[in-house]
Each structure stands twice: as structure tokens, then as C-alpha cells.
Design a protein around this motif. Structure first.
Motif, mmCIF file in Angstrom:
data_model
loop_
_atom_site.group_PDB
_atom_site.id
_atom_site.type_symbol
_atom_site.label_atom_id
_atom_site.label_comp_id
_atom_site.label_asym_id
_atom_site.label_seq_id
_atom_site.Cartn_x
_atom_site.Cartn_y
_atom_site.Cartn_z
ATOM 1 N N THR A 36 -2.294 -3.626 -0.786
ATOM 2 C CA THR A 36 -1.984 -3.187 0.563
ATOM 3 C C THR A 36 -3.247 -3.183 1.394
ATOM 4 O O THR A 36 -4.201 -2.481 1.095
ATOM 5 C CB THR A 36 -1.380 -1.778 0.534
ATOM 6 O OG1 THR A 36 -0.245 -1.789 -0.321
ATOM 7 C CG2 THR A 36 -0.951 -1.364 1.924
ATOM 8 N N ALA A 37 -3.218 -3.973 2.455
ATOM 9 C CA ALA A 37 -4.400 -4.053 3.306
ATOM 10 C C ALA A 37 -4.541 -2.793 4.134
ATOM 11 O O ALA A 37 -3.568 -2.094 4.423
ATOM 12 C CB ALA A 37 -4.289 -5.261 4.220
ATOM 13 N N LEU A 38 -5.763 -2.497 4.508
ATOM 14 C CA LEU A 38 -6.028 -1.405 5.423
ATOM 15 C C LEU A 38 -5.657 -1.835 6.837
ATOM 16 O O LEU A 38 -5.980 -2.956 7.259
ATOM 17 C CB LEU A 38 -7.503 -1.022 5.376
ATOM 18 C CG LEU A 38 -8.008 -0.385 4.077
ATOM 19 C CD1 LEU A 38 -9.526 -0.297 4.084
ATOM 20 C CD2 LEU A 38 -7.391 0.990 3.894
ATOM 21 N N PHE B 4 -6.507 -0.876 10.570
ATOM 22 C CA PHE B 4 -7.578 -0.144 11.230
ATOM 23 C C PHE B 4 -7.227 0.229 12.666
ATOM 24 O O PHE B 4 -6.496 -0.485 13.361
ATOM 25 C CB PHE B 4 -8.843 -1.010 11.270
ATOM 26 C CG PHE B 4 -9.563 -1.102 9.961
ATOM 27 C CD1 PHE B 4 -9.182 -2.033 9.008
ATOM 28 C CD2 PHE B 4 -10.634 -0.270 9.675
ATOM 29 C CE1 PHE B 4 -9.850 -2.129 7.796
ATOM 30 C CE2 PHE B 4 -11.307 -0.355 8.481
ATOM 31 C CZ PHE B 4 -10.914 -1.290 7.526
#
Lengths: 115, 114
Positions: free
Chosen positions: B100-102, B104
């Protein structure tokens, strides 16, 4: 120990040329991420690699963008036929991803300028 | 998908004052909330993070609070120093799911004047 390294640190290219950006993750980190940071913007997810699994390419903005990760370590992000809007800082991050520690450690980035 | 809003975009304080940066998120399944500090010409560096089973976490002059009900979290820096001047990013993810990507926020430029 050594952190995430990226090369080149800066790249200036002409519109229409192809570029390759390199990322060396922290040794032992199985997960690797690419992000793009445009001027005054947050970080935008591009692509993710985890071990031998198929990469998550859901963040790639167009088919001109591609990435590879050879041998589960070094990764290369390729941008074909670069456009001026590709100008940005491209950041790579890696993590252990043990399920308990998902901290992402970032490299210094590659600053790409497309003229 | 997840959306993270961050405020303010710029913040100027006097040395010794406190600084507070706030973020909201949209995905109720997000459970991992890191804060990164980015100095000019460098990559982001993790300064503190919090998981959804904790409401507050402190590390010396830095603290983070999380309100899951309201879906917002905040960074608090006390006794600010000129070296705290940098861009701060909050992020959110479903941290317990592989890959799971961050997501921002757009960052807060903090300036601490002496």
C-alpha cells in the motif's frame, strides 16, 4: 548502514528524449516504491515492487512511464519521449515490509528537467 | 481512493514557540500515519509515525495525535528551533496491507526565525 541511493542526482534532457533513473534500495528491503514530486506539490505514488510479485503500476501517469526491478534489488524508472510536464523530482523509497514495520525510507531523489 | 488534506501550507513561528500542522484523510481503512521532514535538496526523512491503535505518540519535542472518528491527525513541535525549518509532509496508508503506497498531503513549509 547505507541508505537508499539514486542516480543521477540531476538530469537535464530535451523534450522527446528517453531517460532512465536508477534506485538502489537499502540492503534486505523487499519493497521498493517510486514517487514523483512536482514543484509545490506532495509526493505522488507511481509504482511499487514487492519481492517477486507483479508490480503495482496503478500510479503511472501514462504508458511512457515504465519501471523494472532486477534481481529483487536495483530498480530503473524509464520515461520515454519526455515532455516538459515530466519535470519533477523522482523519489525512490524502500521498506522491509515485514507486516510489522512498513516504514518507507527515501532516497535523495533525481531532479529531472525537460527542456 | 484515499485523499489527504494538509494545513497550513506555510507556517512561520518564532524560535521557542510551538508549531502545529493538521491533516485530514478520507479512507476510514487507513491505519498508518507517518510524518516526514524534507530539507532543501534532500529526500523526505521520517520523523514520527502513529498507528490507528494509538491516540498519541511523543518523541522529545515532537508529538502526533490521531482522532480516528474525525479522521484527522496532527503534528506538534514544541520549543521550535531554526533547524526545524523545512517542509513537513503527512501521509496515510493501509499500512497492514502489502504494497500500500503512502498518500501524501501537499506539505507545510515551516520557517522558524531566531
Amino acid at each position: 548502514g547505507a541508505g537508499v541511493s539514486q542516480s543521477p542526482s540531476n538530469k537535464v534532457t530535451e523534450k522527446g528524449k528517453d531517460v532512465e533513473l536508477r534506485c538502489d534500495p537499502i540492503s534486505g528491503h523487499t519493497a521498493l516504491y517510486w514517487y514523483r514530486q512536482s514543484l509545490g506539490q506532495g509526493l505522488e505514488f507511481l509504482i511499487y515492487f514487492q519481492g517477486n510479485s507483479a508490480p503495482d503500476k496503478s500510479g503511472l501517469p501514462s504508458d511512457r512511464f515504465s519501471a523494472e526491478r532486477t534481481g529483487g534489488s536495483v530498480s530503473t524508472l524509464t520515461i520515454q519521449r519526455t515532455q516538459q510536464e515530466d519535470s519533477a523530482v523522482y523519489l525512490c523509497a524502500s521498506s522491509k515490509w515485514t507486516g510489522l514495520d512498513e516504514t518507507q525510507y527515501f532516497g535523495p531523489g533525481t531532479r529531472l528537467l525537460v527542456l | 481512493g484515499e485523499n489527504v488534506e494538509q494545513h497550513p501550507s506555510t507556517l512561520s513561528v518564532q524560535e521557542g514557540d510551538s508549531a502545529v500542522i493538521k491533516c485530514t484523510y478520507s479512507d476510514s481503512a487507513s491505519n498508518y500515519f507517518p510524518w516526514y521532514k524534507q530539507e532543501l535538496g534532500k529526500g523526505p526523512q521520517l520523523i514520527i509515525d502513529i498507528r490507528s491503535n494509538v491516540g498519541e505518540k511523543k518523541d522529545q519535542r515532537i508529538a502526533v495525535t490521531l482522532n480516528k472518528t474525525a479522521k484527522h491527525f496532527s503534528l506538534h513541535i514544541t520549543e521550535t528551533q531554526p533547524e526545524d525549518s523545512a517542509v513537513y509532509f503527512c501521509a496515510a496508508s493501509r499500512g497492514n496491507q502489502a504494497g500500500t503506497a503512502l498518500i501524501f498531503g501537499k506539505g507545510t513549509t515551516l520557517s522558524v526565525s531566531s
